[in-house]
Scaffold this motif. Structure first.
Motif, short mmCIF file in Angstrom:
data_model
loop_
_atom_site.label_atom_id
_atom_site.label_comp_id
_atom_site.label_asym_id
_atom_site.label_seq_id
_atom_site.Cartn_x
_atom_site.Cartn_y
_atom_site.Cartn_z
N GLY A 149 -0.93 19.83 -7.82
CA GLY A 149 -1.70 19.62 -6.59
C GLY A 149 -0.88 19.03 -5.46
N ILE A 150 -0.17 17.94 -5.76
CA ILE A 150 0.60 17.29 -4.71
C ILE A 150 1.80 18.15 -4.31
N LYS A 151 2.34 18.90 -5.27
CA LYS A 151 3.46 19.79 -4.94
C LYS A 151 3.00 20.90 -3.98
N SER A 172 -6.75 14.82 1.03
CA SER A 172 -6.27 13.51 0.59
C SER A 172 -4.78 13.34 0.85
N PHE A 173 -4.01 14.44 0.78
CA PHE A 173 -2.57 14.35 1.03
C PHE A 173 -2.32 13.88 2.46
N ASN A 191 0.84 -1.21 0.00
CA ASN A 191 0.00 0.00 0.00
C ASN A 191 0.86 1.25 0.00
N SER A 192 1.95 1.20 0.76
CA SER A 192 2.87 2.34 0.79
C SER A 192 3.51 2.56 -0.58
N ASN A 193 3.88 1.47 -1.24
CA ASN A 193 4.50 1.58 -2.57
C ASN A 193 3.52 2.13 -3.60
N LYS A 194 2.25 1.76 -3.48
CA LYS A 194 1.24 2.29 -4.41
C LYS A 194 1.16 3.82 -4.30
N LYS A 195 1.19 4.31 -3.06
CA LYS A 195 1.14 5.76 -2.85
C LYS A 195 2.37 6.43 -3.47
N LYS A 196 3.52 5.79 -3.30
CA LYS A 196 4.74 6.37 -3.86
C LYS A 196 4.69 6.40 -5.38
N SER A 218 2.52 9.24 -6.54
CA SER A 218 3.27 10.50 -6.42
C SER A 218 4.26 10.64 -7.57
N LEU A 219 4.94 9.54 -7.90
CA LEU A 219 5.92 9.56 -8.98
C LEU A 219 5.26 9.94 -10.30
#
Length: 672
Positions: free
Chosen positions: A54-56, A511-512, A31-36, A39-40
């Motif tokens: 948005g994420i920036k 969401s962040f 799950n952590s890798n999916k989030k990463k 982001s990528l």
């Protein structure tokens, strides 16, 4: 959706995920890798389109909140990982500027429902600092004005059957004393534990999970996963967050006027003329708002106070009742808890006079649960003993400790109004006995209002009974915790105000934070709790054995008079939790009430109400002294508490056999 727009992307995201070798990793890591990976992909897309930021923007805001310097943020922006500091500031200003309109929209959307108000002070102290000639610390004092609503609770009228919601008698001592005499004196003659056993099927389940949650009931961190409906701010709205003192009645009036202006801006609504807004506050909030209401009722326009103040109904916050009752009990019996603490965690451990609330909660919880394990055999041995030492310990273990543990965490949050109301009476008795200044008056005000509403069948009584948990001061404490965790010591007043409004704007959409900021789930393993409970039981066995062998060297609690001759068999007697003993026939003639305690409590209630009424009717002055003195903490030991988790990690000793042997030994004792 992206794959539909661009066929070249079909399977691309699956390939990225498979590249992380998910079969060899745990679900949490995957799950952590999916989030990463998400982001990528955002970062890759932003290289082609600068408006995909948005994420920036979230990262930039988070960096500034965490105290990162402007240079650091701009450097990460150059690396493509964040927006620039200037962009962060611009976005904060936009949110702040739109806040006023969002407040109006919230009120209009909920205008047919009941609002609940919190007004509380906040300061930006992040750590304890010693005075220094080389360093100054600018402390900003803010006021938080927070509204809550519930879609299931209709608005409550000020008048019902021509009965005003405010009691024209103010705090009605006669009504309180009458209720005490006719009902509550019978109830409080028993220990809280005995009474609670009758309510169990109406309360929160007594499980390990709920116990852990109750241990953290005074931890307002929104990142804690348990009770997210309380820890979230989904139904809350920040009306304003201003740089302003909150000490005097005038301060509270000025802050209330900010709320009144919001409703004045709304078109085609006269909410404050016809409906009420309960305000759940600590003692200063309750006494100052109530003073303003009293002066307006008694003096009208001449008081200089807006008529709209009558739409507010101040109520003491249940969270503050819980907090103050635990602290008061702990400090009063510190000598006992210190002995217990050393027995549990070694003699070298220092227990300060005012430990952290988590330490107080843990020790009270362990003490009560350790007592429950041996309660039956202890009481069987002592029977109806009126020995002063024994009665003191029974009151502490069987009455006061479980009361302070349950009044908010269990009774209030379960929504069990009848049990909560009785516990408010009990906790007032506790505050009165322990001479707790101000809080020996606060519950009386609440009781007076509730009894008045019930007597006159005002709708407020029914709403309170059916929706008790909404009348909570937890929301504002949770909001303050969010501000503290998302601001830095270096932030100026404007930055803190902007952040408060951003927290409010993001309460339903962040969401962040939900995706990347770690949640917390503080816990204590059940086997360690069981071990500590048994250590408490062993300590109590030893203590009660000393008390038993000291009987005769201490005084007994004697009644001044009894209605029947004293030659009645003592086995026919009853000792109430207050320590007064009666023949069963005598107690029946007293209608199962302790007449000694009733006389004492009714006298003290009347005296406290007279004192408070004099304060509430004092006219406003230009330079008046606050009604409530600020508490100054001069305790230098407050930071000496070792982290409770680090202490618990070193517990390994097995004491099961020792407990079983002592329990059996006490079970075989003959009673007195």
């Amino acid at each position: 959706m992206l794959e539909t727009e661009d066929a070249d992307l079909i399977g691309f995201f699956d390939e990225l995920y498979q590249g992380t070798n998910p079969k060899t990793k745990s679900d949490k890591t995957n799950n952590s890798n999916k989030k990463k990976l998400v982001s990528l992909c955002y970062f890759l897309a932003s290289i082609n389109n600068k408006y995909i930021n948005g994420i920036k923007a979230d990262i930039g805001s988070y960096l500034q909140t965490s105290g990162a310097s402007a240079t650091s943020i701009d450097t990460l922006a150059n690396l493509g990982l964040s927006v620039s500091r200037m962009t962060v500031n611009q976005q904060k200003k936009i949110v702040s500027d739109e806040h006023k309109q969002s407040v109006d929209n919230y009120c209009l959307q909920n205008i047919e429902k009941m609002f609940v108000l919190n007004i509380d002070d906040y300061h930006n102290i992040h750590r304890r600092t010693m005075p220094s000639l080389l360093e100054t610390h600018n402390i900003f004092h803010f006021v938080t004005i927070l509204l809550n609503s519930n879609p299931n609770i209709p608005r409550i009228p000020c008048f019902s059957n021509n009965i005003l919601i405010h009691n024209p008698k103010g705090i009605d001592s006669k009504l309180i004393i009458k209720k005490f005499e006719n009902y509550f004196m019978n109830q409080i003659g028993k220990s809280y534990y005995e009474q609670n056993e009758l309510w169990k099927n109406l309360l929160i389940e007594d499980s390990y999970e709920n116990r852990i949650e109750n241990l953290n009931v005074h931890n307002y961190d929104g990142r804690i996963q348990k009770h997210q409906e309380l820890r979230s701010l989904n139904n809350s709205k920040l009306v304003d967050f201003i740089l302003h003192p909150l000490h005097s009645t005038k301060d509270y009036i000025e802050c209330s006027n900010l709320l009144f202006k919001v409703f004045e801006r709304l078109e085609n609504t006269d909410y404050l003329d016809h409906y009420i807004i309960p305000i759940i506050a600590d003692w200063p909030g309750q006494v100052n708002i109530r003073r303003a209401i009293t002066l307006r009722i008694n003096r009208g326009i001449a008081s200089g106070i807006s008529k709209q103040i009558l739409s507010l109904i101040p109520m003491i916050g249940p969270l503050h009742i819980s907090l103050n009752s635990r602290e008061t009990l702990f400090q009063t019996y510190h000598f006992f808890f210190e002995m217990l603490y050393h027995d549990l965690f070694e003699d070298k451990k220092v227990l300060s006079q005012k430990p952290k609330q988590t330490v107080i909660n843990l020790i009270l919880d362990l003490t009560f649960n350790g007592w429950k394990k041996i309660r039956k055999v202890i009481m069987n041995r002592f029977k109806n003993s009126k020995d002063a030492e024994y009665r003191m310990m029974i009151d502490l273990l069987d009455n006061s400790i479980p009361l302070t543990l349950d009044i908010y965490a269990v009774l209030f949050r379960s929504g069990y109004f009848e049990g909560y109301l009785e516990s408010v009476v009990r906790v007032w008795v506790l505050f009165q006995r322990l001479r707790r200044h101000n809080y020996n008056k606060a519950p009386l005000v609440f009781l007076s209002d509730v009894f008045y509403w019930e007597l006159n069948n005002h709708p407020m009584a029914n709403v309170l009974k059916k929706n008790l948990p909404i009348f909570n001061d937890y929301f504002v404490e949770n909001f303050h915790c969010s501000i503290k965790s998302q601001t830095a010591e270096s932030n100026n007043a404007l930055q803190i105000i902007q952040k408060a409004k951003i927290i409010d704007a993001e309460r339903n959409n962040n969401s962040f934070k939900e995706s990347f900021i770690n949640s917390r789930n503080p816990t204590i393993f059940q086997n360690k709790l069981n071990y500590l409970e048994r250590k408490v039981s062993l300590f109590l066995f030893s203590l009660f054995d000393k008390i038993y062998h000291n009987i005769g060297n201490t005084t007994k609690i004697n009644n001044k008079k009894c209605l029947l001759p004293n030659n009645i068999d003592s086995s026919n007697g009853i000792v109430l939790i207050c320590g007064h003993g009666f023949h069963k026939e005598c107690l029946t003639l007293y209608n199962d009430k302790c007449n000694h305690c009733f006389n004492y409590l009714s006298f003290e209630a009347q005296k406290n109400i007279n004192t408070l009424t004099a304060r509430l009717t004092t006219p406003l002055k230009n330079n008046e002294i606050p009604l409530v003195e600020e508490k100054i903490n001069n305790n230098s030991n407050e930071n000496n508490d070792e982290n409770i988790q680090s202490i618990l990690e070193r517990l390994e000793q097995n004491i099961d056999n020792q407990f079983e042997i002592l329990y059996q030994e006490w079970s075989n004792y003959d009673s007195l």
